[in-house]
Write an enzyme that holds these catalytic residues in place. Structure first.
Site, PDB file in Angstrom:
ATOM      1  N   ARG A 144     -14.270 -81.339  21.524  1.00 29.93           N
ATOM      2  CA  ARG A 144     -13.938 -80.197  22.719  1.00 29.93           C
ATOM      3  C   ARG A 144     -12.484 -80.019  22.595  1.00 29.93           C
ATOM      4  O   ARG A 144     -11.996 -78.639  23.122  1.00 29.93           O
ATOM      5  CB  ARG A 144     -14.228 -80.695  24.285  1.00 29.93           C
ATOM      6  CG  ARG A 144     -15.521 -80.722  24.624  1.00 29.93           C
ATOM      7  CD  ARG A 144     -15.876 -81.266  25.801  1.00 29.93           C
ATOM      8  NE  ARG A 144     -17.150 -80.690  26.367  1.00 29.93           N
ATOM      9  CZ  ARG A 144     -17.744 -81.129  27.554  1.00 29.93           C
ATOM     10  NH1 ARG A 144     -17.054 -81.928  28.208  1.00 29.93           N
ATOM     11  NH2 ARG A 144     -18.827 -80.758  27.767  1.00 29.93           N
ATOM     12  N   LYS A 150     -34.595 -82.222  35.724  1.00 37.02           N
ATOM     13  CA  LYS A 150     -34.112 -81.666  37.165  1.00 37.02           C
ATOM     14  C   LYS A 150     -34.694 -80.524  37.502  1.00 37.02           C
ATOM     15  O   LYS A 150     -34.587 -79.538  37.107  1.00 37.02           O
ATOM     16  CB  LYS A 150     -32.509 -81.419  36.823  1.00 37.02           C
ATOM     17  CG  LYS A 150     -31.709 -82.742  37.117  1.00 37.02           C
ATOM     18  CD  LYS A 150     -30.536 -82.234  36.446  1.00 37.02           C
ATOM     19  CE  LYS A 150     -30.171 -82.154  34.869  1.00 37.02           C
ATOM     20  NZ  LYS A 150     -28.726 -81.679  34.108  1.00 37.02           N
ATOM     21  N   GLY A 162     -26.991 -80.771  27.769  1.00 30.66           N
ATOM     22  CA  GLY A 162     -26.715 -81.860  27.123  1.00 30.66           C
ATOM     23  C   GLY A 162     -27.790 -82.395  26.512  1.00 30.66           C
ATOM     24  O   GLY A 162     -27.587 -82.669  25.093  1.00 30.66           O
ATOM     25  N   GLY A 198     -24.273 -76.826  33.133  1.00 33.41           N
ATOM     26  CA  GLY A 198     -24.398 -76.312  34.440  1.00 33.41           C
ATOM     27  C   GLY A 198     -23.946 -74.996  34.398  1.00 33.41           C
ATOM     28  O   GLY A 198     -24.490 -74.279  35.202  1.00 33.41           O
TER      29      GLY A 198
HETATM   30  P1  ADP Z   1     -30.629 -80.904  29.769  1.00 37.20           P
HETATM   31  O1  ADP Z   1     -29.465 -82.179  29.722  1.00 37.20           O
HETATM   32  O2  ADP Z   1     -31.019 -80.622  28.533  1.00 37.20           O
HETATM   33  O3  ADP Z   1     -30.208 -79.933  30.811  1.00 37.20           O
HETATM   34  P2  ADP Z   1     -32.008 -82.529  31.705  1.00 37.20           P
HETATM   35  O4  ADP Z   1     -31.138 -83.469  32.054  1.00 37.20           O
HETATM   36  O5  ADP Z   1     -32.764 -81.742  32.866  1.00 37.20           O
HETATM   37  O6  ADP Z   1     -32.016 -81.649  30.422  1.00 37.20           O
HETATM   38  O7  ADP Z   1     -33.373 -83.625  31.452  1.00 37.20           O
HETATM   39  C1  ADP Z   1     -33.291 -84.398  30.469  1.00 37.20           C
HETATM   40  C2  ADP Z   1     -34.088 -85.715  30.993  1.00 37.20           C
HETATM   41  O8  ADP Z   1     -35.553 -85.436  31.224  1.00 37.20           O
HETATM   42  C3  ADP Z   1     -34.348 -86.662  29.732  1.00 37.20           C
HETATM   43  O9  ADP Z   1     -33.942 -87.812  30.001  1.00 37.20           O
HETATM   44  C4  ADP Z   1     -35.896 -86.919  29.475  1.00 37.20           C
HETATM   45  O10 ADP Z   1     -36.339 -88.049  29.399  1.00 37.20           O
HETATM   46  C5  ADP Z   1     -36.444 -86.472  30.874  1.00 37.20           C
HETATM   47  N1  ADP Z   1     -37.807 -85.903  30.799  1.00 37.20           N
HETATM   48  C6  ADP Z   1     -38.332 -85.099  30.373  1.00 37.20           C
HETATM   49  N2  ADP Z   1     -39.649 -84.706  30.544  1.00 37.20           N
HETATM   50  C7  ADP Z   1     -39.859 -85.821  31.240  1.00 37.20           C
HETATM   51  C8  ADP Z   1     -41.283 -86.300  31.942  1.00 37.20           C
HETATM   52  N3  ADP Z   1     -42.200 -85.624  31.663  1.00 37.20           N
HETATM   53  N4  ADP Z   1     -41.192 -87.284  32.694  1.00 37.20           N
HETATM   54  C9  ADP Z   1     -39.913 -88.088  33.003  1.00 37.20           C
HETATM   55  N5  ADP Z   1     -38.740 -87.595  32.390  1.00 37.20           N
HETATM   56  C10 ADP Z   1     -38.947 -86.390  31.564  1.00 37.20           C
HETATM   57 MG    MG Z   2     -29.150 -83.690  31.096  1.00 38.21          MG
END
Ligand code: ADP
Ligand code: MG
Length: 388
Positions: free
Chosen positions: A43, A180, A326, A349
């Protein structure tokens, strides 16, 4: 492109003092003697194009950033000394202010804190895309007081993400997953309006499948999102693709591929092979792709297949591919495929909110600053700096 002032729109920076808001919120590691070092300087290096542009033109540059969550109090665990070491190593003649979040005025957007922050500066540059969705003092305050512009990182993010929601080459395919759900429903709704297909996986898909009346057993479901999910599915029935099959963790720790109803103690933790195949086809045919959120609990090898297969399809797709978030970027890295993607958004975000709402507070503040300058309306800084 979404209109924002760029470095070229600033008054000549030669001999001027410039305040640059950067995002140096890097991971730190502890050394053997318990001091802190920067674990990944990505970064910091990412800010070099902006910092060097200003330095090359004879500006005197001060950078400011947040680091961690000190919650408005001075806390030696979050001071910026490890960052200053990296700036020194890079040979950059840039002053770095102490952690902005040591002062409660930063997150509260206190106008008195903004006044103190800009005091002594002629120009302001925002190169911290990752905080542009926050109405914090250092993000939205300075543009109402100083001639202001976006740095190169912000410029690139806005160009790429703005392109996705204004003039994507079609077919435009969006893949959304992750945990989320309620946070991302607005995003699903607005991307469904722009895209040709929205492919849903991860915990996100479990919530949509449950809202659609399917038994999903003990899977991660956000019950409060049911009505919104049903509304999105009925408005965009042909576009939103849910998994055809899932990998389910069963009692006794076995893993089954399930189509249709999931037994009550079963938990969906990945998309199944038929879904990977279907999603792969849509991705390979796309001219534009945006991906956020893993397809399953990819940290566990048994449930990493769906995410890896999406990453591989994306890497092979000949269209323009963008990945944000992330965990999605981490999954790409783990598959050794980050080099095969068109653009990796650093925004998290901020990127999702820009795609959802089409603008961000930090960008709007820059635009208002430019408009008041162009229209000759008197902004406070104009007289003060002899620029009126
Ligand atoms: P990003 O950081 O790419 O925006 P998120 O933080 O929203 O993604 O989600 C990532 C998390 O979601 C991971 O830790 C993953 O283990 C969890 N995850 C994905 N699918 C499932 C599921 N079906 N059940 C429980 N956890 C899940
Ligand atoms: Mg995440």
């Amino acid at each position: 492109m979404l209109r924002i002032p760029l470095l070229e729109d600033l008054p000549a920076p030669t001999g001027k003092t410039v305040l640059v808001r950067v995002d140096f919120n890097v991971p730190l590691a502890a050394t053997a003697d318990d001091s802190r070092v920067v674990a990944d300087d990505f970064r910091i290096r990412a800010a070099l194009p902006t910092l060097n542009w200003l330095l090359d033109r004879g500006a005197s540059v001060t950078a400011c950033t947040h680091l961690g969550r000190p919650k408005g109090k001075v806390d030696p665990r979050y001071d910026v000394s490890p960052l200053r070491v990296v700036l020194d190593d890079l040979g950059l003649p840039v002053v770095l202010m102490e952690n902005l979040r040591f002062d409660p005025g930063e997150e509260a957007n206190d106008p008195v804190f903004v006044d103190r922050l800009v005091s002594g500066f002629d120009l302001y540059v925002n190169d911290a895309f990752g905080v542009c969705h926050r109405s914090h003092a250092s993000v939205v305050g300075p543009p109402s007081r100083l001639p202001s512009a976006a740095g190169r990182l912000v410029e690139k993010e806005v160009e790429v993400l703005g392109h996705l929601i204004t003039e994507p080459k079609r077919p435009f395919v969006v893949i959304l997953g992750g945990a989320k759900v309620s946070d991302k429903l607005g995003l699903v709704r607005s991307l469904a309006a722009h895209a040709d297909y929205v492919l849903l996986g991860g915990g996100m898909a479990c919530t949509f499948m449950a809202a659609n009346g399917l038994e999903v057993g003990d899977s991660l479901v956000d019950v409060s999102a049911g009505d919104d999910c049903r509304a999105i599915l009925s408005d965009h029935a042909a576009k939103v693709l849910l998994p055809l099959d899932s990998k389910v963790l069963m009692p006794g720790n076995s893993v089954d591929v399930v189509k249709g109803s999931v037994p009550s103690a079963g938990r969906i933790l990945d998309i199944g092979p038929e879904t990977s195949e279907l999603f792969g086809q849509r991705i390979m045919e796309a001219e534009t792709v945006f991906w956020n959120g893993p397809m399953g609990m990819f940290e566990d090898e048994r449930f990493s297949t769906g995410t890896r297969s999406v990453a591989q399809s994306l890497a092979q797709c000949e269209g323009f591919t963008v990945v944000g978030g992330g965990d999605s970027v981490a999954a790409l890295d783990a598959a050794g495929l980050s080099g095969n993607v068109g653009f990796l958004s650093t925004g998290g975000g901020a990127a999702l909110e820009l795609l959802e709402k089409g603008d961000l507070p930090g960008l709007a503040a820059l635009r208002e600053s430019m408009d008041s300058r162009v229209a000759g309306r008197s902004a406070p800084w104009e007289e003060e700096w002899g620029l009126a």
